[in-house]
Design a protein around this motif. Structure first.
Motif, PDB file in Angstrom:
ATOM      1  N   ASN A   8       0.850  -1.194   0.000  1.00 40.87           N
ATOM      2  CA  ASN A   8       0.000   0.000   0.000  1.00 40.87           C
ATOM      3  C   ASN A   8       0.881   1.238   0.000  1.00 40.87           C
ATOM      4  O   ASN A   8       1.849   1.330   0.776  1.00 40.87           O
ATOM      5  CB  ASN A   8      -0.907   0.015   1.237  1.00 40.87           C
ATOM      6  CG  ASN A   8      -1.891  -1.126   1.237  1.00 40.87           C
ATOM      7  OD1 ASN A   8      -2.859  -1.106   0.488  1.00 40.87           O
ATOM      8  ND2 ASN A   8      -1.647  -2.140   2.062  1.00 40.87           N
ATOM      9  N   LEU A   9       0.557   2.176  -0.851  1.00 37.26           N
ATOM     10  CA  LEU A   9       1.325   3.415  -0.951  1.00 37.26           C
ATOM     11  C   LEU A   9       0.575   4.536  -0.253  1.00 37.26           C
ATOM     12  O   LEU A   9      -0.575   4.838  -0.579  1.00 37.26           O
ATOM     13  CB  LEU A   9       1.556   3.794  -2.420  1.00 37.26           C
ATOM     14  CG  LEU A   9       2.404   5.045  -2.663  1.00 37.26           C
ATOM     15  CD1 LEU A   9       3.836   4.827  -2.193  1.00 37.26           C
ATOM     16  CD2 LEU A   9       2.382   5.421  -4.141  1.00 37.26           C
ATOM     17  N   LYS A  10       1.239   5.151   0.724  1.00 33.25           N
ATOM     18  CA  LYS A  10       0.661   6.290   1.434  1.00 33.25           C
ATOM     19  C   LYS A  10       1.227   7.584   0.844  1.00 33.25           C
ATOM     20  O   LYS A  10       2.449   7.749   0.736  1.00 33.25           O
ATOM     21  CB  LYS A  10       0.994   6.197   2.925  1.00 33.25           C
ATOM     22  CG  LYS A  10       0.521   7.388   3.756  1.00 33.25           C
ATOM     23  CD  LYS A  10       0.985   7.233   5.209  1.00 33.25           C
ATOM     24  CE  LYS A  10       0.660   8.464   6.026  1.00 33.25           C
ATOM     25  NZ  LYS A  10       1.186   8.350   7.415  1.00 33.25           N
ATOM     26  N   VAL A  11       0.326   8.490   0.447  1.00 32.04           N
ATOM     27  CA  VAL A  11       0.711   9.761  -0.162  1.00 32.04           C
ATOM     28  C   VAL A  11       0.122  10.907   0.642  1.00 32.04           C
ATOM     29  O   VAL A  11      -1.074  10.887   0.957  1.00 32.04           O
ATOM     30  CB  VAL A  11       0.235   9.856  -1.630  1.00 32.04           C
ATOM     31  CG1 VAL A  11       0.614  11.210  -2.233  1.00 32.04           C
ATOM     32  CG2 VAL A  11       0.810   8.719  -2.459  1.00 32.04           C
ATOM     33  N   ILE A  12       0.945  11.889   0.992  1.00 28.32           N
ATOM     34  CA  ILE A  12       0.447  13.109   1.631  1.00 28.32           C
ATOM     35  C   ILE A  12       0.379  14.187   0.560  1.00 28.32           C
ATOM     36  O   ILE A  12       1.391  14.504  -0.072  1.00 28.32           O
ATOM     37  CB  ILE A  12       1.361  13.545   2.793  1.00 28.32           C
ATOM     38  CG1 ILE A  12       1.397  12.454   3.866  1.00 28.32           C
ATOM     39  CG2 ILE A  12       0.860  14.864   3.399  1.00 28.32           C
ATOM     40  CD1 ILE A  12       2.333  12.756   5.025  1.00 28.32           C
ATOM     41  N   SER A  13      -0.818  14.719   0.351  1.00 22.66           N
ATOM     42  CA  SER A  13      -1.035  15.630  -0.767  1.00 22.66           C
ATOM     43  C   SER A  13      -1.842  16.845  -0.309  1.00 22.66           C
ATOM     44  O   SER A  13      -2.847  16.705   0.388  1.00 22.66           O
ATOM     45  CB  SER A  13      -1.783  14.895  -1.884  1.00 22.66           C
ATOM     46  OG  SER A  13      -2.000  15.724  -2.992  1.00 22.66           O
ATOM     47  N   LYS A  14      -1.370  18.047  -0.671  1.00 24.37           N
ATOM     48  CA  LYS A  14      -2.084  19.278  -0.319  1.00 24.37           C
ATOM     49  C   LYS A  14      -3.475  19.285  -0.965  1.00 24.37           C
ATOM     50  O   LYS A  14      -3.698  18.675  -1.999  1.00 24.37           O
ATOM     51  CB  LYS A  14      -1.292  20.504  -0.797  1.00 24.37           C
ATOM     52  CG  LYS A  14       0.064  20.680  -0.121  1.00 24.37           C
ATOM     53  CD  LYS A  14      -0.093  21.081   1.334  1.00 24.37           C
ATOM     54  CE  LYS A  14       1.259  21.368   1.977  1.00 24.37           C
ATOM     55  NZ  LYS A  14       1.147  21.637   3.429  1.00 24.37           N
ATOM     56  N   LYS A  15      -4.389  20.039  -0.338  1.00 20.44           N
ATOM     57  CA  LYS A  15      -5.772  20.039  -0.815  1.00 20.44           C
ATOM     58  C   LYS A  15      -5.915  20.596  -2.222  1.00 20.44           C
ATOM     59  O   LYS A  15      -6.844  20.229  -2.950  1.00 20.44           O
ATOM     60  CB  LYS A  15      -6.654  20.813   0.161  1.00 20.44           C
ATOM     61  CG  LYS A  15      -6.888  20.060   1.463  1.00 20.44           C
ATOM     62  CD  LYS A  15      -7.934  20.714   2.337  1.00 20.44           C
ATOM     63  CE  LYS A  15      -8.244  19.824   3.551  1.00 20.44           C
ATOM     64  NZ  LYS A  15      -9.274  20.385   4.432  1.00 20.44           N
ATOM     65  N   ASP A  16      -5.019  21.508  -2.622  1.00 19.33           N
ATOM     66  CA  ASP A  16      -5.142  22.100  -3.956  1.00 19.33           C
ATOM     67  C   ASP A  16      -4.284  21.405  -4.997  1.00 19.33           C
ATOM     68  O   ASP A  16      -4.210  21.825  -6.137  1.00 19.33           O
ATOM     69  CB  ASP A  16      -4.792  23.596  -3.905  1.00 19.33           C
ATOM     70  CG  ASP A  16      -3.357  23.846  -3.420  1.00 19.33           C
ATOM     71  OD1 ASP A  16      -2.691  22.869  -3.005  1.00 19.33           O
ATOM     72  OD2 ASP A  16      -2.914  25.013  -3.464  1.00 19.33           O
ATOM     73  N   GLU A  17      -3.631  20.294  -4.621  1.00 19.21           N
ATOM     74  CA  GLU A  17      -2.797  19.568  -5.586  1.00 19.21           C
ATOM     75  C   GLU A  17      -3.670  18.758  -6.547  1.00 19.21           C
ATOM     76  O   GLU A  17      -4.753  18.281  -6.192  1.00 19.21           O
ATOM     77  CB  GLU A  17      -1.815  18.643  -4.863  1.00 19.21           C
ATOM     78  CG  GLU A  17      -0.637  19.379  -4.240  1.00 19.21           C
ATOM     79  CD  GLU A  17       0.398  18.421  -3.672  1.00 19.21           C
ATOM     80  OE1 GLU A  17       0.626  17.360  -4.301  1.00 19.21           O
ATOM     81  OE2 GLU A  17       0.972  18.729  -2.613  1.00 19.21           O
ATOM     82  N   GLU A  18      -3.144  18.587  -7.770  1.00 20.59           N
ATOM     83  CA  GLU A  18      -3.882  17.885  -8.814  1.00 20.59           C
ATOM     84  C   GLU A  18      -4.197  16.444  -8.406  1.00 20.59           C
ATOM     85  O   GLU A  18      -5.285  15.927  -8.663  1.00 20.59           O
ATOM     86  CB  GLU A  18      -3.055  17.896 -10.105  1.00 20.59           C
ATOM     87  CG  GLU A  18      -3.837  17.535 -11.355  1.00 20.59           C
ATOM     88  CD  GLU A  18      -4.870  18.592 -11.731  1.00 20.59           C
ATOM     89  OE1 GLU A  18      -5.828  18.237 -12.422  1.00 20.59           O
ATOM     90  OE2 GLU A  18      -4.742  19.766 -11.301  1.00 20.59           O
ATOM     91  N   PHE A  19      -3.249  15.771  -7.743  1.00 25.03           N
ATOM     92  CA  PHE A  19      -3.448  14.385  -7.331  1.00 25.03           C
ATOM     93  C   PHE A  19      -4.650  14.257  -6.392  1.00 25.03           C
ATOM     94  O   PHE A  19      -5.493  13.370  -6.534  1.00 25.03           O
ATOM     95  CB  PHE A  19      -2.186  13.850  -6.650  1.00 25.03           C
ATOM     96  CG  PHE A  19      -2.329  12.459  -6.100  1.00 25.03           C
ATOM     97  CD1 PHE A  19      -2.374  11.360  -6.949  1.00 25.03           C
ATOM     98  CD2 PHE A  19      -2.440  12.236  -4.726  1.00 25.03           C
ATOM     99  CE1 PHE A  19      -2.526  10.073  -6.448  1.00 25.03           C
ATOM    100  CE2 PHE A  19      -2.591  10.958  -4.222  1.00 25.03           C
ATOM    101  CZ  PHE A  19      -2.628   9.872  -5.085  1.00 25.03           C
TER     102      PHE A  19
END
Length: 919
Positions: A127-138
């Motif tokens: 499992n890959l955990k990603v931390i992503s800002k709310k305005d990021e495309e992902f």
């Protein structure tokens, strides 16, 4: 930040989940299945979330029957959790994702773990955990995908749980049989749109309509849904062939429990029923048994036959409250216009490409295979006998069989339809395949209907040894062979229309078929690129679209459809795209005669609407000022048309690209009437649009009276009407032209084509002022018209900025042909919803348009964005694609100002690629 989560002695997936649940603001879970063993381990933390009012959404499925009822019932106990089930009966549901919202970011886990105890701690899981800002495309893409799936799913309710529990008890969790929740039969996307249009037409006091629906998309169900909406008491369903009576009757019986349904054909005369299902032949001989108003709703299936004597006899006899025509193909070889039988009311025009896009038909796997024997350089494709000799060689037969065996087919038995050049080619292939041990048969146009139906039945029968039917053109349309799992294209594709028709024979959804295999043997003939036209349909913006699709293996096609072309086929097509000028007279002439060859007669403009094809008669008009002039030019004829008529037809044809229907609805009325006022015009326009404003009608009156034309336009066209107060009057010259029945017919064709084209492109929806549809193509002149602008419209052209009150229209050139120019103007996309644009050179930040552009929200200014990739393609100016409204999010500099704009609706993957990828 990214981190791989696995189960080992020091760490496990469960601990990572607990940590995220304990500190999040909200959560979204999307897993294929949930077992109680895993859910039990989460109960404490979920209770804590409930106590802190942390909301959650859980989406799972009954895929392979692994989800446990006990787990679902337990989840239902939590007041903070919304639980939904995704219907996995038609598409596998494998996703595993855990999404946690925090103040400024999302922590997202995507991988392999479902909610089970073993997945949490002992299984080999990645499992890959990603931390992503709310305005990021992902982040936006993940949330958008979750919302899309969640909105399609249905809430877990008692009825569902009981059905699923009973199923599991009786099937003992058999993997060979998957649970399908028998929900109420609901409309698909095509049917919903058609039903809305039918209601709209009835509100406009219309009592006839035609529904054009690709084979397999549910046109019989559509008629049943509409009968229900209409609350019909007595219904007549008419068919051309007896073998589809029972299936139509069964469809209605599923929706109408309290209505009696009967057959009226052959030996069955069940006349006392509420809903009667009859062949046209039986009914035409038995009209004396019925009062003309006996049925309040009549359905003509296969309505393209309606101009035949028997159909017409029944059509003319009955006087029902509503009449609906159903057809997969509205074309007629006898030149009768079937649209007129239904008062030009189109409930839906839903063709094969749209059906593929909406996943309403079976997926197909297409393999474009470079042919081995054929060199077409010295062969004209229309010389069928010579072409057949070229194709009838043993080496090619062996090659086709080799590829057929290599690619295989869905299911145990091959059920194939093979399309050949002519009868000699079909007979040759049949003979050779039989000699090589493949039970085959040849079906030709002279074979009886009874023989065809018997052979079709045999090839679909699992126990029958017949596996391949070789034919020429008899299966191009109107024949239903649901279980066909293989199509062999053994002739060069000389028409995208015929290609689509032949492909459609195998695309009906049936439980026994997962997909259709299509083998297309592509030679090096000079029209090989036509197959891409057929496969892409409306997705084509320009040549670039085809190149992009080829390079990414047509990945933008949905519905589990896969398209693969070998390297040589790709190279042939790409080379032809580079060399072909799609706007040259030579190319347009070839298109015209190709279409003429399909319909076996000189095509009228209406014919181009009837057929699903890539022929655009607007290109013919652009080349020769009017369609009739183009026809005379290519046919080398001279009708000695008067200058007055030519100036009249040029005016009408040049406005076929108009983006509103008002002018054509008005002209259509004036063909039979001397004058039209605002109220009469309103009634005409409301037939095509759900709402109309009197200001726009009056603007149309003024437009038709040439008030917005410059002197050169006025000199170029014949004046058809003049305006006096709120009434339009025909001019004497227009009246004189209409006295000639032949000339009047040419004009009528053009007007009718424009109206039908408008209906196909815009439907009945009212888009307001300005009248703009997302992703439609426009130019500045269109905008001037659609804003009811009072200025001379010819003064607006090209790119730049146009404004009307608080609507600003930004026409932006990306111009991929000229990288230096694009760079200079800084017009580029940064993401799917963000682009840069540079204003006029004199714009400043502190006043005028410059200030309104950079502070558009403050000034309540709407920024409408129009973008084109190229200024011109093949020496033809390109339109701008409307991307909707945007807002300025940053800016810098002045004279000019560099703006960063954010679209309110982000682009889909395909359009974003069109604007950003180079080929």
């Amino acid at each position: 930040m990214k981190k791989l989560l696995t189960n080992n002695k020091n760490h496990n997936f469960y601990n990572s989940l607990i940590s995220l649940f304990s500190s999040c603001k909200s959560f979204y879970i999307n897993v294929a299945f949930i077992n109680f063993s895993g859910l039990q381990l989460l109960l404490d933390i979920l209770k804590q979330c409930e106590q802190k009012n942390i909301k959650g959404k859980v989406l799972t499925s009954t895929y392979l029957n692994f989800t446990e009822v006990k787990a679902l019932k337990k989840l239902q106990e939590f007041s903070n959790i919304s639980l939904k089930i995704f219907d996995s009966s038609e598409v596998g549901f494998h996703s595993k994702a855990y999404i946690f919202e925090f103040e400024e970011e999302y922590k997202i886990i995507v991988g392999s773990s479902n909610i089970t105890a073993s997945a949490f701690k002992s299984n080999i899981e990645w499992n890959l955990k990603v931390i992503s800002k709310k305005d990021e495309e992902f982040t936006k893409e993940v949330l958008k995908e979750f919302d899309s799936l969640y909105n399609k799913a249905y809430l877990v309710e008692e009825n569902f749980l009981n059905s699923y529990e009973d199923f599991l008890k009786n099937s003992y969790k058999s993997l060979s049989k998957e649970f399908i929740f028998k929900k109420q039969i609901k409309e698909n996307s095509m049917q919903k749109q058609a039903l809305e249009n039918l209601e709209f037409l009835r509100k406009q006091k219309q009592n006839k309509a035609l529904a054009i629906c690709a084979t397999g998309t549910g046109k019989t169900y559509l008629s049943a849904f509409d009968v229900k909406n209409f609350n019909a008491k007595k219904v007549l369903f008419l068919v051309h062939r007896e073998n589809i009576l029972n299936s139509a009757k069964l469809t209605f019986e599923k929706l109408f429990i309290n209505k009696s349904c009967g057959i009226f054909s052959g030996n069955k005369k069940e006349l006392s029923c509420d809903f009667l299902f009859s062949t046209i032949q039986t009914m035409s001989k038995s009209l004396h048994k019925f009062n003309s108003k006996y049925f309040d709703y009549i359905i003509f299936d296969e309505a393209h036959h309606i101009s035949s004597p028997t159909f017409k006899k029944v059509y003319n006899y009955f006087n029902s409250n509503f009449t609906l025509g159903l057809t997969a193909t509205p074309n007629r070889s006898d030149k009768e216009n079937i649209y007129e039988f239904f008062d030009d009311n189109i409930a839906i025009d839903f063709r094969l490409n749209e059906a593929i896009e909406k996943s309403l038909i079976a997926p197909f796997h297409y393999f474009g295979i470079s042919d081995i024997v054929i060199d077409y350089k010295d062969v004209k494709l229309e010389e069928l006998s010579r072409l057949a000799k070229l194709l009838c060689v043993n080496k090619r037969v062996d090659f086709i069989i080799e590829k057929m065996l290599f690619y295989g087919n869905d299911g145990d038995k091959r059920k194939a339809l093979a399309f050949c050049v002519n009868q000699s080619h079909a007979k040759y292939m049949c003979e050779k395949f039989n000699k090589r041990g493949f039970n085959s048969i040849c079906l030709l146009s002279e074979d009886s209907i009874e023989k065809r139906e018997e052979i079709i039945k045999r090839v679909q029968d699992e126990k029958d040894s017949l596996e391949i039917i070789f034919s020429v053109d008899i299966f191009n349309e109107g024949v239903d062979i649901p279980k066909i799992n293989t199509i062999l294209m053994l002739r060069p594709t000389t028409s995208s229309t015929i290609f689509i028709q032949q492909l459609g024979r195998g695309l009906r959804k049936v439980k026994e078929k997962q997909f259709l295999t299509v083998l297309d043997f592509i030679g090096n003939h000079n029209r090989a690129y036509l197959v891409t036209f057929a496969l892409l349909g409306k997705r084509i913006i320009d040549k670039d679209s085809i190149k992009l699709a080829l390079n990414n293996s047509f990945a933008n096609l949905s519905n589990n459809t896969f398209i693969s072309m070998d390297k040589i086929s790709k190279e042939i097509i790409l080379k032809q795209l580079e060399e072909e000028n799609f706007n040259s007279f030579k190319y347009l002439k070839e298109q015209y005669f190709e279409f003429k060859n399909i319909i076996k007669t000189t095509p009228t403009l209406i014919d181009f609407i009837k057929y699903e094809n890539s022929f655009d008669p607007k290109n013919f008009i652009d080349e020769s000022k009017s369609y009739i002039e183009f026809v005379l030019k290519v046919e080398k004829q001279d009708l000695n048309l008067t200058e007055e008529f030519l100036k009249t037809i040029r005016f009408i044809d040049s406005h076929i690209k108009l983006k509103r229907v008002h002018e054509f609805a008005i002209l259509n009325y004036l063909l039979e009437n001397e004058t039209i006022n605002i109220n009469l015009a309103k009634k005409q326009i409301l037939k095509y649009q759900e709402k109309v404003e009197e200001d726009t009608i009056y603007h149309s009156f003024r437009y038709l009276a040439y008030e917005f034309f410059d002197s050169s336009q006025i000199a170029k066209y014949e004046k058809l009407v003049y305006l006096k107060e709120d009434t339009l009057y025909k001019t004497s010259s227009f009246e004189k032209i209409l006295e000639d029945k032949k000339l009047k017919q040419y004009i009528k064709y053009s007007i009718e084509y424009a109206v039908l084209l408008y209906e196909k492109e815009f439907g009945k929806k009212y888009y307001g002022i300005p009248f703009l549809k997302l992703y439609e193509k426009y130019n500045m002149k269109n905008i001037a018209l659609l804003c009811n602008l009072d200025k001379i419209h010819s003064s607006f052209r090209g790119s730049g900025q146009l404004k009307y009150k608080n609507d600003y229209f930004l026409f932006i050139n990306l111009d991929k042909q000229n990288a230096i120019k694009s760079k200079r103007y800084h017009n580029t996309f940064l993401s799917k919803d963000t682009l840069t644009w540079q204003t006029k050179p004199n714009a400043t930040q502190d006043k005028g348009d410059g200030e309104k552009l950079i502070e558009n929200k403050k000034h309540k200014v709407k920024l409408h964005i129009f973008v084109r990739k190229f200024i011109s393609v093949d020496k033809k100016t390109q339109g701008f694609i409307y991307l909707g409204v945007a807002n300025t999010i940053s800016y810098k500099g002045e004279k000019p100002i560099n703006l960063t704009l954010q679209l309110e609706k982000q682009l889909d993957e395909q359009l974003y690629d069109e604007f950003t990828l180079s080929v």
